[in-house]
Design an enzyme around this catalytic site. Sequence first.
Site, PDB file in Angstrom:
ATOM      1  CG  PHE A 152      30.927 -57.351 -10.225  1.00  0.00           C
ATOM      2  CD1 PHE A 152      32.128 -57.727  -9.613  1.00  0.00           C
ATOM      3  CD2 PHE A 152      30.234 -56.281  -9.672  1.00  0.00           C
ATOM      4  CE1 PHE A 152      32.609 -57.053  -8.495  1.00  0.00           C
ATOM      5  CE2 PHE A 152      30.704 -55.603  -8.557  1.00  0.00           C
ATOM      6  CZ  PHE A 152      31.890 -55.996  -7.969  1.00  0.00           C
ATOM      7  CE  LYS A 176      22.284 -59.093 -17.785  1.00  0.00           C
ATOM      8  NZ  LYS A 176      23.730 -58.879 -17.598  1.00  0.00           N
ATOM      9  CD  GLU A 179      27.080 -55.391 -17.528  1.00  0.00           C
ATOM     10  OE1 GLU A 179      26.458 -56.394 -17.164  1.00  0.00           O
ATOM     11  OE2 GLU A 179      26.813 -54.225 -17.160  1.00  0.00           O
ATOM     12  NE  ARG A 180      30.203 -54.228 -13.342  1.00  0.00           N
ATOM     13  CZ  ARG A 180      29.989 -53.573 -12.205  1.00  0.00           C
ATOM     14  NH1 ARG A 180      30.976 -52.907 -11.649  1.00  0.00           N
ATOM     15  NH2 ARG A 180      28.812 -53.592 -11.635  1.00  0.00           N
ATOM     16  CB  SER A 229      23.177 -52.339  -7.016  1.00  0.00           C
ATOM     17  OG  SER A 229      22.569 -52.067  -8.259  1.00  0.00           O
ATOM     18  CB  CYS A 284      25.584 -59.248  -0.895  1.00  0.00           C
ATOM     19  SG  CYS A 284      25.298 -60.994  -0.736  1.00  0.00           S
ATOM     20  CD  GLU A 385      26.182 -52.824  -1.446  1.00  0.00           C
ATOM     21  OE1 GLU A 385      25.513 -52.388  -2.402  1.00  0.00           O
ATOM     22  OE2 GLU A 385      26.288 -54.047  -1.182  1.00  0.00           O
TER      23      GLU A 385
HETATM   24  P1  NAD Z   1      24.274 -54.264 -10.680  1.00  0.00           P
HETATM   25  O1  NAD Z   1      22.974 -53.946 -10.045  1.00  0.00           O
HETATM   26  O2  NAD Z   1      25.057 -53.171 -11.284  1.00  0.00           O
HETATM   27  O3  NAD Z   1      24.090 -55.371 -11.840  1.00  0.00           O
HETATM   28  C1  NAD Z   1      23.455 -56.600 -11.622  1.00  0.00           C
HETATM   29  C2  NAD Z   1      22.892 -57.117 -12.936  1.00  0.00           C
HETATM   30  O4  NAD Z   1      21.876 -56.232 -13.390  1.00  0.00           O
HETATM   31  C3  NAD Z   1      23.901 -57.231 -14.063  1.00  0.00           C
HETATM   32  O5  NAD Z   1      23.649 -58.413 -14.780  1.00  0.00           O
HETATM   33  C4  NAD Z   1      23.614 -56.013 -14.927  1.00  0.00           C
HETATM   34  O6  NAD Z   1      23.912 -56.220 -16.294  1.00  0.00           O
HETATM   35  C5  NAD Z   1      22.134 -55.818 -14.743  1.00  0.00           C
HETATM   36  N1  NAD Z   1      21.672 -54.426 -14.823  1.00  0.00           N
HETATM   37  C6  NAD Z   1      22.371 -53.307 -14.569  1.00  0.00           C
HETATM   38  N2  NAD Z   1      21.571 -52.225 -14.688  1.00  0.00           N
HETATM   39  C7  NAD Z   1      20.342 -52.688 -15.020  1.00  0.00           C
HETATM   40  C8  NAD Z   1      19.088 -52.064 -15.263  1.00  0.00           C
HETATM   41  N3  NAD Z   1      18.933 -50.757 -15.170  1.00  0.00           N
HETATM   42  N4  NAD Z   1      18.039 -52.846 -15.569  1.00  0.00           N
HETATM   43  C9  NAD Z   1      18.165 -54.187 -15.621  1.00  0.00           C
HETATM   44  N5  NAD Z   1      19.330 -54.828 -15.395  1.00  0.00           N
HETATM   45  C10 NAD Z   1      20.400 -54.091 -15.093  1.00  0.00           C
HETATM   46  O7  NAD Z   1      25.125 -55.030  -9.546  1.00  0.00           O
HETATM   47  P2  NAD Z   1      26.672 -55.422  -9.553  1.00  0.00           P
HETATM   48  O8  NAD Z   1      27.493 -54.190  -9.392  1.00  0.00           O
HETATM   49  O9  NAD Z   1      26.968 -56.342 -10.670  1.00  0.00           O
HETATM   50  O10 NAD Z   1      26.772 -56.299  -8.225  1.00  0.00           O
HETATM   51  C11 NAD Z   1      27.043 -55.768  -6.968  1.00  0.00           C
HETATM   52  C12 NAD Z   1      25.782 -55.550  -6.162  1.00  0.00           C
HETATM   53  O11 NAD Z   1      25.085 -56.782  -6.019  1.00  0.00           O
HETATM   54  C13 NAD Z   1      26.055 -55.070  -4.755  1.00  0.00           C
HETATM   55  O12 NAD Z   1      25.110 -54.076  -4.413  1.00  0.00           O
HETATM   56  C14 NAD Z   1      25.857 -56.311  -3.906  1.00  0.00           C
HETATM   57  O13 NAD Z   1      25.493 -56.074  -2.562  1.00  0.00           O
HETATM   58  C15 NAD Z   1      24.756 -56.984  -4.643  1.00  0.00           C
HETATM   59  N6  NAD Z   1      24.711 -58.403  -4.359  1.00  0.00           N
HETATM   60  C16 NAD Z   1      23.681 -58.856  -3.591  1.00  0.00           C
HETATM   61  C17 NAD Z   1      23.617 -60.187  -3.250  1.00  0.00           C
HETATM   62  C18 NAD Z   1      22.492 -60.698  -2.402  1.00  0.00           C
HETATM   63  O14 NAD Z   1      22.344 -61.891  -2.292  1.00  0.00           O
HETATM   64  N7  NAD Z   1      21.683 -59.838  -1.809  1.00  0.00           N
HETATM   65  C19 NAD Z   1      24.612 -61.071  -3.693  1.00  0.00           C
HETATM   66  C20 NAD Z   1      25.649 -60.574  -4.482  1.00  0.00           C
HETATM   67  C21 NAD Z   1      25.687 -59.236  -4.817  1.00  0.00           C
END
Ligand code: NAD
Length: 492
Positions: A152, A176, A179-180, A229, A284, A385
């Site tokens: 998101f 994809k 969704e947020r 995450s 991140c 985190e």
């Molecule tokens: P999230 O893991 O909740 O969601 C990421 C994506 O995965 C979304 O599109 C979501 O719909 C999908 N998703 C959620 N649960 C899933 C599942 N069980 N199986 C498959 N897909 C699933 O992450 P978020 O809250 O949207 O983003 C924040 C996180 O992303 C933080 O931990 C941040 O550190 C990390 N992040 C990392 C980087 C990097 O480059 N390392 C960059 C940006 C954000």
Amino acid sequence: MTKDGELKNYIGGEWRMAEAVERLPVVDPATQETLAMVPLSNGAEVGQAAEAARRVFPGWRAMPATERIQYLFKLKPLLEGRFEELARAITMECGKTLDEARGEMRRAIENVEVACGIPLMMQGEFSEDIAPGIDEFMIRQPLGVCAVIAPFNFPGMIPFWFFPYALACGNTCVIKPSERTPITMGLVFELLHEVGLPPGVVNLVHGAREAAEALLDHPDIRAISFVGSTPVARHVYARAAANGKRAQAQGGAKNPLVVLPDADLEMTTRIAADSAFGCAGQRCLAASLAITVGEARDLFSEAIADAAASRAVGYGLDEGVQMGAVINHASRARVESLIAEGVKEGASALVDGRGTVIAGYEAGSFVRPTILQGLPPGSAVARTEIFGPVLGLMHVDTIEEAIALVNSGEYGNMACLFTSSGAAARQFRSQAEAGNIGINIGVAAPMAFFPFSGWKESFFGMLHGQGRHAVEFFTQTKVVVERWPDDWSRRF
Ligand code: NAD
């Protein structure tokens, strides 16, 4: 988007209403206004997108790379032309300030620019005469249909770490978004439509876990680029691998900054505050821990506490605002409970952002910058985190102890050092266990022509997003060993 504010999928070159029955509101975190409704697409819709991408792949991969990149050359001015609109959309759905959103779009566009160099970056290798009359060469070919699953917090930028390279290399793609924060990618797809790509080359499917898992399981999808995450990254990587797919999964972070006594205090404080509180800590590459060494402790603690307390918090579209909201109320509650846990673990809240209410935006999900001094090493909050505007302060006596503390963390997205000593910088960059290093830099975000190099629990895979890594990820190598009759003229 329909008149009722429902977001559409983009499949096979057409905007389509999702058949999915479940829909979620997309809410502006500052105003709590519902901006749109996002459909949670199901496996059937993912299947349609994968099928559209599979069908067009043979023609797309046969098009010379020099022609494929013309679509990216066309995309760049379109992105520039709607730059402000895209940045405003990011602010509204994500909560960050308009300047931060502009920075995000700038980094997105950089990737389009770099991917235009594919004819050179994708070149193979050739060895003449590996044996008498025999040559050997390696070419790079696209994989097929690739999928991007995005988080998101950078709705405009993160898909650009992947899809311009995927397309330029001759792959087709399904994206994809989170969704947020799905609105910005919808706008980007209006521009991709305008560019006139062959239908199916790039597809947008809105959804959440079900759609993501359908992408992970779909037999026609050859590669998965994921950012989110760590627990989800680990799951995505394992499931993609179990299904025989290539995967790169970028995860969460807990980024430390080390401040040496010889650091320029004014510059360090300004940069550390921008890193910890920029994007409300939802980056991140946000600094989450500041480790002071020796005499740096008192001066830095005081200065960073002042910087935290004086940061202007509010609606990201308003003038003069330096920090916006966190994504939603659940996230605010989580950040506040981690602050409480940090205090329980022995830290003192030098500046405490809990219970923030912003005049005019009373319903918004705001947390002001927070400083937790004396966070015990090894405590849960020192390792977790937070993904909010919270900076934990720790103290050690030597740079060796600081590096050991940095390396004791599970994550390895970024580590930064503030110093005026070249020798200390050299030691740090060599020994710190993180894939992105900042020396007197607080957000060591690689330019598009470098890989976004997370390590440890921050990354699962081998090849990262952006630059040459992306080119390698989105191509497979083919090695040819070739012999020809040495005197062909005698045969005719
Ligand atoms: P999230 O893991 O909740 O969601 C990421 C994506 O995965 C979304 O599109 C979501 O719909 C999908 N998703 C959620 N649960 C899933 C599942 N069980 N199986 C498959 N897909 C699933 O992450 P978020 O809250 O949207 O983003 C924040 C996180 O992303 C933080 O931990 C941040 O550190 C990390 N992040 C990392 C980087 C990097 O480059 N390392 C960059 C940006 C954000």
